[in-house]
Design a protein around this motif. Structure first.
Motif, PDB file in Angstrom:
ATOM      1  N   PHE A  33     -18.233  63.058 -62.825  1.00 11.61           N
ATOM      2  CA  PHE A  33     -16.924  62.491 -63.083  1.00 11.61           C
ATOM      3  C   PHE A  33     -17.016  61.145 -63.771  1.00 11.61           C
ATOM      4  CE2 PHE A  33     -12.948  60.453 -62.061  1.00 11.61           C
ATOM      5  CZ  PHE A  33     -12.085  61.418 -62.494  1.00 11.61           C
ATOM      6  N   SER A  34     -17.972  60.327 -63.377  1.00 10.39           N
ATOM      7  CA  SER A  34     -18.116  59.026 -64.025  1.00 10.39           C
ATOM      8  C   SER A  34     -18.529  59.191 -65.480  1.00 10.39           C
ATOM      9  CB  SER A  34     -19.121  58.159 -63.283  1.00 10.39           C
ATOM     10  OG  SER A  34     -20.407  58.720 -63.332  1.00 10.39           O
ATOM     11  N   LYS A  35     -19.343  60.210 -65.777  1.00  7.51           N
ATOM     12  CA  LYS A  35     -19.736  60.462 -67.166  1.00  7.51           C
ATOM     13  C   LYS A  35     -18.549  60.960 -67.982  1.00  7.51           C
ATOM     14  CE  LYS A  35     -24.599  61.277 -66.449  1.00  7.51           C
ATOM     15  NZ  LYS A  35     -25.707  62.227 -66.550  1.00  7.51           N
ATOM     16  N   MET A  36     -17.675  61.738 -67.365  1.00  5.57           N
ATOM     17  CA  MET A  36     -16.490  62.209 -68.078  1.00  5.57           C
ATOM     18  C   MET A  36     -15.608  61.045 -68.492  1.00  5.57           C
ATOM     19  SD  MET A  36     -15.050  65.552 -66.201  1.00  5.57           S
ATOM     20  CE  MET A  36     -15.765  67.141 -66.478  1.00  5.57           C
ATOM     21  N   CYS A  37     -15.518  60.053 -67.647  1.00  9.59           N
ATOM     22  CA  CYS A  37     -14.681  58.903 -67.970  1.00  9.59           C
ATOM     23  C   CYS A  37     -15.393  57.942 -68.917  1.00  9.59           C
ATOM     24  CB  CYS A  37     -14.269  58.185 -66.696  1.00  9.59           C
ATOM     25  SG  CYS A  37     -13.113  59.136 -65.706  1.00  9.59           S
ATOM     26  N   GLN A  38     -16.698  57.972 -68.918  1.00  9.29           N
ATOM     27  CA  GLN A  38     -17.459  57.042 -69.747  1.00  9.29           C
ATOM     28  C   GLN A  38     -17.575  57.512 -71.195  1.00  9.29           C
ATOM     29  OE1 GLN A  38     -21.349  56.365 -68.205  1.00  9.29           O
ATOM     30  NE2 GLN A  38     -21.694  54.552 -69.445  1.00  9.29           N
ATOM     31  N   PHE A  39     -17.778  58.809 -71.412  1.00  9.13           N
ATOM     32  CA  PHE A  39     -18.001  59.342 -72.750  1.00  9.13           C
ATOM     33  C   PHE A  39     -16.819  60.205 -73.188  1.00  9.13           C
ATOM     34  CE2 PHE A  39     -22.231  58.910 -70.803  1.00  9.13           C
ATOM     35  CZ  PHE A  39     -22.775  57.988 -71.685  1.00  9.13           C
ATOM     36  N   PRO A  40     -16.370  60.078 -74.451  1.00  6.61           N
ATOM     37  CA  PRO A  40     -15.222  60.862 -74.919  1.00  6.61           C
ATOM     38  C   PRO A  40     -15.534  62.352 -75.092  1.00  6.61           C
ATOM     39  CG  PRO A  40     -16.083  59.511 -76.694  1.00  6.61           C
ATOM     40  CD  PRO A  40     -16.807  59.115 -75.452  1.00  6.61           C
ATOM     41  N   LEU A  41     -16.783  62.706 -75.352  1.00  5.82           N
ATOM     42  CA  LEU A  41     -17.193  64.106 -75.496  1.00  5.82           C
ATOM     43  C   LEU A  41     -18.364  64.378 -74.576  1.00  5.82           C
ATOM     44  CD1 LEU A  41     -17.134  64.452 -79.377  1.00  5.82           C
ATOM     45  CD2 LEU A  41     -15.471  65.365 -77.760  1.00  5.82           C
ATOM     46  N   PRO A  42     -18.532  65.636 -74.153  1.00  2.00           N
ATOM     47  CA  PRO A  42     -19.700  65.944 -73.318  1.00  2.00           C
ATOM     48  C   PRO A  42     -20.986  65.624 -74.067  1.00  2.00           C
ATOM     49  CG  PRO A  42     -18.200  67.808 -73.399  1.00  2.00           C
ATOM     50  CD  PRO A  42     -17.697  66.802 -74.375  1.00  2.00           C
ATOM     51  N   ARG A  43     -21.929  65.084 -73.359  1.00  2.00           N
ATOM     52  CA  ARG A  43     -23.200  64.759 -73.981  1.00  2.00           C
ATOM     53  C   ARG A  43     -23.967  66.035 -74.256  1.00  2.00           C
ATOM     54  NH1 ARG A  43     -25.908  59.572 -71.833  1.00  2.00           N
ATOM     55  NH2 ARG A  43     -27.201  60.246 -73.538  1.00  2.00           N
ATOM     56  N   GLY A  44     -24.627  66.081 -75.392  1.00  2.00           N
ATOM     57  CA  GLY A  44     -25.381  67.261 -75.784  1.00  2.00           C
ATOM     58  C   GLY A  44     -26.771  67.283 -75.186  1.00  2.00           C
ATOM     59  N   TYR A  45     -27.538  68.271 -75.596  1.00  2.00           N
ATOM     60  CA  TYR A  45     -28.895  68.441 -75.127  1.00  2.00           C
ATOM     61  C   TYR A  45     -29.780  67.396 -75.776  1.00  2.00           C
ATOM     62  CZ  TYR A  45     -33.505  70.496 -74.554  1.00  2.00           C
ATOM     63  OH  TYR A  45     -34.820  70.700 -74.270  1.00  2.00           O
ATOM     64  N   ASN A  46     -30.528  66.660 -74.978  1.00  2.00           N
ATOM     65  CA  ASN A  46     -31.435  65.643 -75.488  1.00  2.00           C
ATOM     66  C   ASN A  46     -32.847  65.981 -75.063  1.00  2.00           C
ATOM     67  OD1 ASN A  46     -29.446  64.042 -76.646  1.00  2.00           O
ATOM     68  ND2 ASN A  46     -29.035  63.003 -74.719  1.00  2.00           N
ATOM     69  N   SER A  47     -33.652  66.419 -75.991  1.00  2.00           N
ATOM     70  CA  SER A  47     -35.033  66.735 -75.708  1.00  2.00           C
ATOM     71  C   SER A  47     -35.863  65.457 -75.715  1.00  2.00           C
ATOM     72  CB  SER A  47     -35.572  67.705 -76.757  1.00  2.00           C
ATOM     73  OG  SER A  47     -36.954  67.876 -76.594  1.00  2.00           O
ATOM     74  N   VAL A  48     -36.759  65.339 -74.782  1.00  2.00           N
ATOM     75  CA  VAL A  48     -37.624  64.166 -74.707  1.00  2.00           C
ATOM     76  C   VAL A  48     -38.491  64.088 -75.952  1.00  2.00           C
ATOM     77  CG1 VAL A  48     -39.503  63.085 -73.419  1.00  2.00           C
ATOM     78  CG2 VAL A  48     -37.627  64.178 -72.200  1.00  2.00           C
ATOM     79  N   CYS A  49     -38.992  65.225 -76.418  1.00  2.00           N
ATOM     80  CA  CYS A  49     -39.844  65.253 -77.606  1.00  2.00           C
ATOM     81  C   CYS A  49     -39.058  64.833 -78.842  1.00  2.00           C
ATOM     82  CB  CYS A  49     -40.421  66.649 -77.821  1.00  2.00           C
ATOM     83  SG  CYS A  49     -41.549  67.150 -76.519  1.00  2.00           S
ATOM     84  N   PHE A  50     -37.821  65.248 -78.932  1.00  2.00           N
ATOM     85  CA  PHE A  50     -37.004  64.914 -80.093  1.00  2.00           C
ATOM     86  C   PHE A  50     -36.753  63.416 -80.158  1.00  2.00           C
ATOM     87  CE2 PHE A  50     -32.805  64.281 -82.050  1.00  2.00           C
ATOM     88  CZ  PHE A  50     -33.102  64.784 -83.307  1.00  2.00           C
ATOM     89  N   ARG A  51     -36.454  62.814 -79.017  1.00  2.00           N
ATOM     90  CA  ARG A  51     -36.178  61.385 -78.993  1.00  2.00           C
ATOM     91  C   ARG A  51     -37.431  60.561 -79.283  1.00  2.00           C
ATOM     92  NH1 ARG A  51     -33.588  60.520 -73.399  1.00  2.00           N
ATOM     93  NH2 ARG A  51     -34.593  62.474 -73.001  1.00  2.00           N
ATOM     94  N   ALA A  52     -38.578  61.039 -78.841  1.00  2.00           N
ATOM     95  CA  ALA A  52     -39.811  60.277 -79.018  1.00  2.00           C
ATOM     96  C   ALA A  52     -40.459  60.540 -80.373  1.00  2.00           C
ATOM     97  CB  ALA A  52     -40.788  60.631 -77.907  1.00  2.00           C
ATOM     98  N   GLY A  53     -39.958  61.526 -81.110  1.00  2.00           N
ATOM     99  CA  GLY A  53     -40.541  61.839 -82.405  1.00  2.00           C
ATOM    100  C   GLY A  53     -41.829  62.626 -82.310  1.00  2.00           C
ATOM    101  N   ILE A  54     -42.048  63.298 -81.182  1.00  2.00           N
ATOM    102  CA  ILE A  54     -43.267  64.068 -80.964  1.00  2.00           C
ATOM    103  C   ILE A  54     -43.063  65.467 -81.532  1.00  2.00           C
ATOM    104  CG2 ILE A  54     -44.772  65.051 -79.195  1.00  2.00           C
ATOM    105  CD1 ILE A  54     -43.861  62.726 -77.381  1.00  2.00           C
ATOM    106  N   GLU A  55     -44.057  65.949 -82.251  1.00  2.00           N
ATOM    107  CA  GLU A  55     -43.990  67.297 -82.820  1.00  2.00           C
ATOM    108  C   GLU A  55     -44.328  68.321 -81.744  1.00  2.00           C
ATOM    109  OE1 GLU A  55     -46.241  69.876 -86.223  1.00  2.00           O
ATOM    110  OE2 GLU A  55     -45.865  67.753 -86.601  1.00  2.00           O
ATOM    111  N   THR A  56     -43.513  69.365 -81.647  1.00  2.00           N
ATOM    112  CA  THR A  56     -43.745  70.418 -80.655  1.00  2.00           C
ATOM    113  C   THR A  56     -44.373  71.620 -81.324  1.00  2.00           C
ATOM    114  OG1 THR A  56     -41.571  71.396 -80.985  1.00  2.00           O
ATOM    115  CG2 THR A  56     -41.738  69.650 -79.327  1.00  2.00           C
TER     116      THR A  56
END
Length: 60
Positions: A33-56
């Motif tokens: 509920f706190s995330k619903m009030c904090q962000f205007p849209l649902p947060r998407g999928y965040n891969s750890v590898c994608f954020r760190a720039g690591i090749e999978t």
């Protein structure tokens, strides 16, 4: 997505409390509920590898 919009409208436009909205919509008042009030849209999928720039294995 509809619940997200309805909760935000209930709280921010109609001026009801977050506690009332959690009770009306049957949601947990803690994380979701706190995330619903904090962000205007649902947060998407965040891969750890994608954020760190690591090749999978699938990238290459």
């Amino acid at each position: 997505m509809e619940v997200y919009a309805a909760v935000r409208h209930f709280v921010f436009v109609e001026g009801n409390s977050r506690r009332d909205a959690a009770q009306v919509f049957g949601l947990s008042r803690r994380r979701r509920f706190s995330k619903m009030c904090q962000f205007p849209l649902p947060r998407g999928y965040n891969s750890v590898c994608f954020r760190a720039g690591i090749e999978t294995k699938l990238d290459g």
